[in-house]
Design a protein around this motif. Structure first.
Motif, short mmCIF file in Angstrom:
data_model
loop_
_atom_site.label_atom_id
_atom_site.label_comp_id
_atom_site.label_asym_id
_atom_site.label_seq_id
_atom_site.Cartn_x
_atom_site.Cartn_y
_atom_site.Cartn_z
N LEU A 156 62.91 4.03 52.74
CA LEU A 156 62.17 2.89 52.17
C LEU A 156 60.70 3.23 51.96
CD1 LEU A 156 63.89 0.12 54.31
CD2 LEU A 156 63.99 0.31 51.81
N PHE A 157 60.13 4.00 52.88
CA PHE A 157 58.74 4.42 52.73
C PHE A 157 58.59 5.29 51.47
CE2 PHE A 157 55.29 7.50 53.99
CZ PHE A 157 54.25 6.62 53.84
N ALA A 158 59.57 6.16 51.24
CA ALA A 158 59.54 7.00 50.03
C ALA A 158 59.62 6.13 48.78
CB ALA A 158 60.69 8.01 50.05
N PHE A 159 60.44 5.08 48.81
CA PHE A 159 60.53 4.17 47.67
C PHE A 159 59.17 3.56 47.35
CE2 PHE A 159 65.31 2.89 48.14
CZ PHE A 159 65.66 4.21 47.91
N VAL A 160 58.45 3.14 48.39
CA VAL A 160 57.14 2.51 48.20
C VAL A 160 56.17 3.50 47.56
CG1 VAL A 160 55.13 1.58 49.41
CG2 VAL A 160 57.43 0.85 50.07
N VAL A 161 56.14 4.72 48.06
CA VAL A 161 55.21 5.72 47.56
C VAL A 161 55.50 6.07 46.10
CG1 VAL A 161 54.48 8.12 47.81
CG2 VAL A 161 54.70 6.68 49.83
N VAL A 162 56.77 6.24 45.77
CA VAL A 162 57.13 6.59 44.39
C VAL A 162 56.76 5.47 43.43
CG1 VAL A 162 59.06 7.05 42.83
CG2 VAL A 162 58.93 8.22 45.03
N ALA A 163 56.99 4.22 43.82
CA ALA A 163 56.64 3.09 42.96
C ALA A 163 55.13 3.03 42.72
CB ALA A 163 57.15 1.78 43.57
N LEU A 164 54.35 3.25 43.77
CA LEU A 164 52.89 3.26 43.62
C LEU A 164 52.45 4.43 42.74
CD1 LEU A 164 51.76 2.46 47.28
CD2 LEU A 164 51.70 0.91 45.31
N GLY A 165 53.11 5.57 42.90
CA GLY A 165 52.76 6.74 42.12
C GLY A 165 52.96 6.54 40.63
N ILE A 166 54.00 5.79 40.26
CA ILE A 166 54.25 5.50 38.84
C ILE A 166 53.06 4.77 38.23
CG2 ILE A 166 55.57 3.98 37.31
CD1 ILE A 166 57.01 6.51 37.79
N VAL A 167 52.55 3.76 38.93
CA VAL A 167 51.42 2.98 38.42
C VAL A 167 50.17 3.85 38.30
CG1 VAL A 167 49.93 1.00 38.86
CG2 VAL A 167 52.37 0.87 39.40
N VAL A 168 49.92 4.66 39.33
CA VAL A 168 48.72 5.52 39.31
C VAL A 168 48.79 6.53 38.18
CG1 VAL A 168 47.46 7.29 40.59
CG2 VAL A 168 48.28 5.24 41.78
N LEU A 169 49.94 7.19 38.00
CA LEU A 169 50.05 8.23 36.97
C LEU A 169 50.00 7.63 35.57
CD1 LEU A 169 50.27 11.29 37.15
CD2 LEU A 169 52.72 11.08 36.68
N ARG A 170 50.48 6.41 35.41
CA ARG A 170 50.36 5.76 34.09
C ARG A 170 48.89 5.56 33.73
NH1 ARG A 170 54.55 2.48 31.83
NH2 ARG A 170 56.54 3.54 32.19
N ARG A 171 48.05 5.31 34.75
CA ARG A 171 46.63 5.08 34.49
C ARG A 171 45.87 6.39 34.34
NH1 ARG A 171 44.46 0.08 35.45
NH2 ARG A 171 42.47 1.05 36.02
N THR A 172 46.18 7.38 35.16
CA THR A 172 45.41 8.63 35.15
C THR A 172 45.87 9.61 34.09
OG1 THR A 172 46.84 9.59 36.87
CG2 THR A 172 44.85 8.43 37.60
N ARG A 173 47.15 9.56 33.71
CA ARG A 173 47.68 10.48 32.71
C ARG A 173 48.50 9.74 31.66
NH1 ARG A 173 47.95 15.91 33.55
NH2 ARG A 173 48.38 15.82 31.32
N PRO A 174 47.88 8.85 30.92
CA PRO A 174 48.62 8.11 29.88
C PRO A 174 49.09 9.04 28.75
CG PRO A 174 46.27 7.70 29.67
CD PRO A 174 46.46 8.45 30.95
N ASP A 175 48.50 10.24 28.67
CA ASP A 175 48.82 11.17 27.60
C ASP A 175 50.13 11.92 27.82
OD1 ASP A 175 47.23 12.29 29.81
OD2 ASP A 175 47.59 14.20 28.79
N LEU A 176 50.68 11.89 29.01
CA LEU A 176 51.88 12.65 29.32
C LEU A 176 53.07 12.20 28.48
CD1 LEU A 176 51.89 12.98 33.21
CD2 LEU A 176 51.65 14.83 31.55
N HIS A 177 53.86 13.16 28.05
CA HIS A 177 55.13 12.82 27.40
C HIS A 177 56.14 12.42 28.47
CE1 HIS A 177 58.65 12.84 24.88
NE2 HIS A 177 59.22 13.75 25.66
N ARG A 178 56.69 11.25 28.35
CA ARG A 178 57.67 10.75 29.31
C ARG A 178 59.00 10.56 28.59
NH1 ARG A 178 52.63 8.93 30.76
NH2 ARG A 178 52.19 8.80 33.01
N ALA A 179 59.95 11.46 28.87
CA ALA A 179 61.26 11.37 28.22
C ALA A 179 61.96 10.07 28.59
CB ALA A 179 62.12 12.57 28.62
#
Length: 515
Positions: free
Chosen positions: A432-455
């Protein structure tokens, strides 16, 4: 520790690209591009051999275990009645929220390590170390617990055949004094050898075993449907009856929730049951650890993660509908509800078939959890946070053989000497802790790297990750206090190791010092 910029020496050394804001060194990130380049170094490159079907089989193999054969009767009798099927749906939805986040990360960053690698690219080095350290414990304990459970099933089958192992070789659950669970240790060592010999061989073995246990589950569903009595579904949602303690139940997965007092029946009972049956879904995140060994990860990882979760949810719902239709929910057994339901209808053959399916099913659960742990350990070693000697890949088999052998031997010893029931809940809180971290990481990476290609892009960001975090935290709060204490102790130990070793030997530190 003074803040440094990713563009300055002592930051990421140019490995993470420019940042508009300075970061403390322990929060430096590792760029997507650098992570992918690291997978191309011949000495540390894993062989890409898996397809979407292989990943789906892995997911089904690790999710379908004891839970489908045990947990159904417990929650139907204690919390939800025939509405247990709805509880599985609710739990499946909670997992799907996290699965969508995992699918986006795994397709964007197809590198071994799962939540550890995702955190390194989005939240920073220390958060990545913490989640990696958490996953090492989660997968290690999960493998050992499942191996011990598998050994118990096999001993039961051997006893039925008239073959009894000496008590000294049956583990601490069977005798007092010096004991060693030879079956549990042997299983871990055999699976370790299979993993060393290559991912394709592991996938083939998994495919055969998963085919057997899914066939058993389907036979149970089909055969059981002929013995359904519609009267057993009434009332579908029994009236609320206060609270019910589960601490005295004998079912292994229920013991993980000892001390938790859920509401019994009613609509609230469905959600309480969902918190319990959630633990039958643990494992789908292991699929993400195989991203680096997938031929077309951008497309196959989302299919494997989401496909396996959908299949298992459908099977769980079907089994719960059948078993609560075969026998009144109030009469279902706790230890073996499916087997006992068939016995109650006069068909003991299916009871034996279910026990066989449970034993076979636990084999793949154990192997895939061990697979997940070795890949996380490998990724951390390749980044220098653990000794890099364990990141060496076998020149012939293309597997991280050193880390696999090391962890396999350790887990074999642990599973041979320890029942570890008291520690098993750490597997749940770690996931469950891993689930929380991954969900937060999605939001952060969308803001810091909006240029990334996401398949693959998770929908409704940041709302979906926020809901995923809330749902995971809610389930974490339902775990016993002693589980939180043990988890905190393990995390503190991890931070100490990071400060004394990982921070000094990180490849990001080395890159910064060179620049």
């Amino acid at each position: 520790m003074s803040p440094v910029s990713d563009e300055e020496p002592g930051g990421d050394g140019g490995r993470s690209g420019p940042r508009a804001k300075a970061r403390p060194a322990f929060l430096r990130t590792k760029s997507i591009e650098q992570s992918i380049r690291d997978t191309e170094e011949p000495e540390y490159a894993l062989t890409r051999s898996l397809s979407a079907l292989d990943l789906t089989v892995f997911g089904v193999g690790v999710i379908i275990g004891t839970g489908i054969f045990v947990l159904t009767g417990a929650v139907a009798r204690q919390q939800a009645g025939p509405a247990t099927a709805l509880a599985f749906v609710v739990a499946g939805v909670v997992c799907a929220l996290a699965a969508l986040c995992y699918a986006e990360f795994a397709s964007t960053l197809p590198v071994a390590g799962s939540a550890y690698t995702f955190s390194y690219a989005s939240l920073g080095e220390l958060p990545a170390w913490i989640i990696g350290w958490d996953l090492v414990l989660e997968f290690a304990l999960g493998t050992a617990v499942v191996a011990v459970g598998w050994a118990g099933y096999v001993r039961s089958l051997l006893d039925n055949a008239g073959w009894r192992l000496p008590a000294v070789l049956s583990g601490p659950d069977a005798a007092s004094g010096f004991t060693f669970d030879i079956l549990a240790a042997a299983l871990v060592l055999v699976l370790t050898a299979i993993l060393v010999l290559g991912m394709k061989l592991s996938a083939r073995v998994t495919s055969v075993v998963v085919a057997v246990k899914v066939t058993v589950v389907l036979l149970v569903i089909i055969a059981g449907s002929f013995f359904i009595d519609a009267d057993n579904y009434h009332p579908f949602v029994p009236e609320a009856q206060g609270t019910a303690s589960v601490s005295g139940l004998r079912a292994p997965l229920i013991e993980l929730m000892a001390g938790y007092r859920p509401t019994s029946f009613g609509v609230e009972g469905i959600f309480t049951a969902a918190a319990v049956v959630f633990f039958a879904f643990i494992g789908f995140d292991v699929v993400a650890t195989a991203a680096e060994e997938t031929r077309n990860p951008q497309h196959d990882m989302p299919r494997g993660i989401l496909g396996s979760l959908f299949i298992c949810t459908a099977l769980y719902v079907a089994v719960s509908i059948v078993v609560t239709g075969m026998e009144k929910y109030s009469r279902l057994s706790i230890d073996a509800p499916l087997a006992d339901a068939f016995k109650a209808t006069g068909h003991p053959f299916y009871a034996g078939l279910i026990s066989f399916g449970a034993a076979v099913g636990l084999t793949t659960v154990c192997m895939i959890l061990l697979l997940g742990q070795t890949r996380v350990f490998f990724a951390m070693s390749r980044d220098g946070l653990l000794p890099r000697v364990f990141a060496k890949v076998h020149p012939r088999y293309g597997t991280p053989y050193r880390s696999t052998v090391l962890l396999g031997v350790i887990i074999a010893v642990v599973s041979g000497f320890t029942s570890i029931k008291a520690l098993a809940a750490l597997v749940n809180i770690g996931t469950l802790f891993a689930f929380v971290v991954v969900a937060l990481g999605i939001v952060v990476l969308r803001r810091t790297r909006p240029d990334l290609h996401r398949a693959f892009r998770a929908p409704w960001v940041p709302v979906l990750p926020a809901v995923s975090v809330a749902a995971s935290l809610w389930l974490m709060l339902n775990l016993p206090a002693e589980t939180w204490v043990r988890f905190a102790v393990w995390m503190v130990l991890g931070v100490v190791i990071y400060v004394l070793y990982g921070r000094r030997h990180s490849r990001e530190t080395e890159a910064g010092s060179r620049n």
